[in-house]
Design an enzyme around this catalytic site. Structure first.
Site, short mmCIF file in Angstrom:
data_model
loop_
_atom_site.label_atom_id
_atom_site.label_comp_id
_atom_site.label_asym_id
_atom_site.label_seq_id
_atom_site.Cartn_x
_atom_site.Cartn_y
_atom_site.Cartn_z
N ARG A 168 2.35 -13.57 13.38
CA ARG A 168 2.51 -12.37 14.20
C ARG A 168 1.58 -11.27 13.80
O ARG A 168 1.04 -10.63 15.03
CB ARG A 168 3.90 -11.87 13.96
CG ARG A 168 5.13 -12.80 14.44
CD ARG A 168 6.36 -11.89 14.17
NE ARG A 168 7.71 -12.78 14.29
CZ ARG A 168 8.26 -13.52 13.57
NH1 ARG A 168 7.67 -14.05 12.40
NH2 ARG A 168 9.17 -14.48 14.09
N ILE A 169 1.48 -10.83 12.53
CA ILE A 169 0.56 -10.01 12.07
C ILE A 169 -0.91 -10.33 12.42
O ILE A 169 -1.70 -9.43 13.04
CB ILE A 169 0.68 -9.66 10.62
CG1 ILE A 169 1.98 -9.24 10.25
CG2 ILE A 169 -0.32 -8.75 9.99
CD1 ILE A 169 2.39 -9.18 8.86
N ALA A 248 -0.85 -9.89 2.87
CA ALA A 248 0.04 -10.92 3.07
C ALA A 248 0.91 -11.22 1.90
O ALA A 248 2.10 -10.46 1.55
CB ALA A 248 -0.72 -12.30 3.32
N ARG A 249 0.58 -11.97 0.82
CA ARG A 249 1.17 -12.43 -0.42
C ARG A 249 0.16 -12.46 -1.41
O ARG A 249 -0.93 -13.18 -1.18
CB ARG A 249 2.17 -13.72 -0.22
CG ARG A 249 3.16 -13.63 0.70
CD ARG A 249 4.45 -12.57 0.16
NE ARG A 249 5.49 -12.63 0.93
CZ ARG A 249 5.63 -11.71 1.80
NH1 ARG A 249 4.87 -10.62 2.21
NH2 ARG A 249 6.93 -11.76 2.65
N ASP A 272 -3.15 -5.05 -0.60
CA ASP A 272 -1.76 -4.36 -0.81
C ASP A 272 -0.99 -5.06 -1.46
O ASP A 272 0.28 -4.58 -1.79
CB ASP A 272 -1.63 -4.07 0.78
CG ASP A 272 -0.16 -3.24 0.86
OD1 ASP A 272 -0.09 -2.20 0.42
OD2 ASP A 272 0.86 -3.62 1.50
N GLU A 277 3.40 -8.79 -9.14
CA GLU A 277 3.53 -7.38 -8.41
C GLU A 277 4.47 -6.65 -8.97
O GLU A 277 5.87 -7.19 -8.88
CB GLU A 277 3.53 -7.80 -7.08
CG GLU A 277 3.58 -6.48 -6.25
CD GLU A 277 3.66 -6.85 -4.51
OE1 GLU A 277 2.87 -7.28 -3.96
OE2 GLU A 277 4.85 -6.53 -4.08
N HIS A 296 1.82 -2.32 -1.81
CA HIS A 296 2.91 -3.16 -0.98
C HIS A 296 3.44 -2.28 -0.21
O HIS A 296 4.54 -2.14 0.15
CB HIS A 296 3.54 -3.85 -1.83
CG HIS A 296 4.24 -5.03 -1.03
ND1 HIS A 296 4.69 -6.31 -1.51
CD2 HIS A 296 4.23 -5.19 0.49
CE1 HIS A 296 4.96 -7.04 -0.59
NE2 HIS A 296 4.82 -6.36 0.58
N LEU A 297 2.56 -1.27 0.38
CA LEU A 297 2.92 -0.32 1.62
C LEU A 297 2.35 -0.48 2.95
O LEU A 297 2.99 0.52 3.83
CB LEU A 297 2.65 1.09 1.21
CG LEU A 297 1.11 1.31 1.04
CD1 LEU A 297 0.35 1.65 2.37
CD2 LEU A 297 0.91 2.66 -0.18
#
Length: 338
Positions: A168-169, A248-249, A272, A277, A296-297
């Site tokens: 989707r992204i 993503a991850r 990000d 994390e 992670h924002l």
């Protein structure tokens, strides 16, 4: 504002909110809760754990961050449960596959959450290509205006941008990138080449994408097949001066290999998400001028959270009226979605 109340005559199913402490106030404002109460018969209490409130009569759960595991234990206490509307992105962290086996339908606000992530990613790609973060640090230290010495290339004109994952992204990012004068490549084993061509990009194999791309942006889910997919060998395929963007991850990248590449100055990175994390204090990635790390924002924050509540409420309205859901998750998608 569009009136999303169910039309005259729909059922008003017994509904509970299930999410972490404080999430209701963060994601659902007073207006959103009023809208929900106009659709359903709403429990006053919030489910924060599998044993927190009686669930025997709840047909609908509206979930959010910090939702309790919805597994056999909770299902045993919620025999009437038929629909889960998640006011956030991934459902894989708390929805057990047994939920689908029980015939419970699941919907997610992942598409709404994709909007700010795509915007953030587009900005990261443009800033990364412009060397904005490296130049800002160089300017701060030296005070020299526009010292581009040592830059392998600069800007987005005529570059190749590769997206790993047409999620989707990823699709939203492609739509934003079409405004640039850049060649767009996509690697995704599940994507339809015709659809991707319609978005202005071309499907290629991963190694070709890495070899040709000036900027690589990750949009794949974390699965056993994708963990560490950008390892030492694949990072080495990137041309000198390439920029790696990850919203993503963190586990998609071998961070030891990445640290070696960015420390040498061969690659730049905008991250990000990281692995682990959060990164421990003093980690090497924090001290490099060619690496920009954010906490992670990229996903919905602040006023963006209203989109999540709105998406979840619209799905509840569709469920109550018997209309088709727009963002339903199916059991066979769990292995390949974020």
């Amino acid at each position: 504002m569009q009136d999303d109340r169910a039309p005259a005559g729909p059922r008003r199913p017994r509904t509970a909110l299930a999410m972490g402490a404080g999430v209701r106030e963060t994601v659902f404002g007073a207006e959103a809760l009023e809208r929900l109460a106009g659709l359903v018969n709403l429990h006053e209490e919030v489910v924060v754990g599998p044993d927190s409130v009686p669930l025997a009569d709840a047909e609908v759960l509206v979930t959010g961050w910090g939702a309790p595991p919805i597994d056999d234990r909770l299902l045993a206490r919620a025999p009437s449960l038929r629909f889960i509307s998640h006011a956030a992105g991934t459902v894989k962290t708390f929805v057990d596959p047994s939920v689908f086996g029980r015939g419970v339908r699941v919907s997610s606000a992942a598409d709404a959450n994709a909007v700010p992530v795509a915007e953030f990613t587009f900005a990261a790609i443009v800033f990364g290509a412009k060397r904005a973060f490296t130049m800002a640090e160089r300017y701060r230290v030296s005070g020299t205006k526009r010292d581009f010495s040592g830059m392998p290339w600069l800007g987005t004109h005529g570059i190749t941008i590769g997206l790993v994952g047409a999620s989707r992204i990823g699709r939203r990012v492609l739509a934003l990138l079409r405004g640039l004068d850049a060649d767009l490549l996509v690697y995704d084993p599940y994507a339809d080449p015709v659809e991707i061509a319609g978005l202005g990009a071309r499907i290629v194999e991963l190694d070709e994408l890495l070899t040709r791309s000036h900027v690589v942006s990750l949009h794949a889910p974390e699965t056993p097949q994708t963990v560490g997919m950008l390892d030492k060998e694949r990072l080495a395929l990137l041309p000198d001066g390439a920029v790696v963007v990850n919203t993503a991850r963190g586990a998609l990248i071998d961070h030891d290999a990445l640290v070696a590449e960015v420390t040498a100055g061969r690659l730049d990175a905008v991250l990000d998400v990281t692995d682990p994390e959060p990164l421990p204090p003093g980690h090497a990635l924090f001290g490099l001028p060619n690496v920009f790390v954010t906490p992670h924002l990229a996903g919905a924050q602040g006023n963006e959270l209203a989109r999540l509540a709105d998406s979840a409420l619209r799905e509840v309205a569709r469920y109550c009226s018997g209309a088709p859901l727009r963002h339903e998750i199916h059991a066979d998608e769990l292995g390949r979605i974020a």
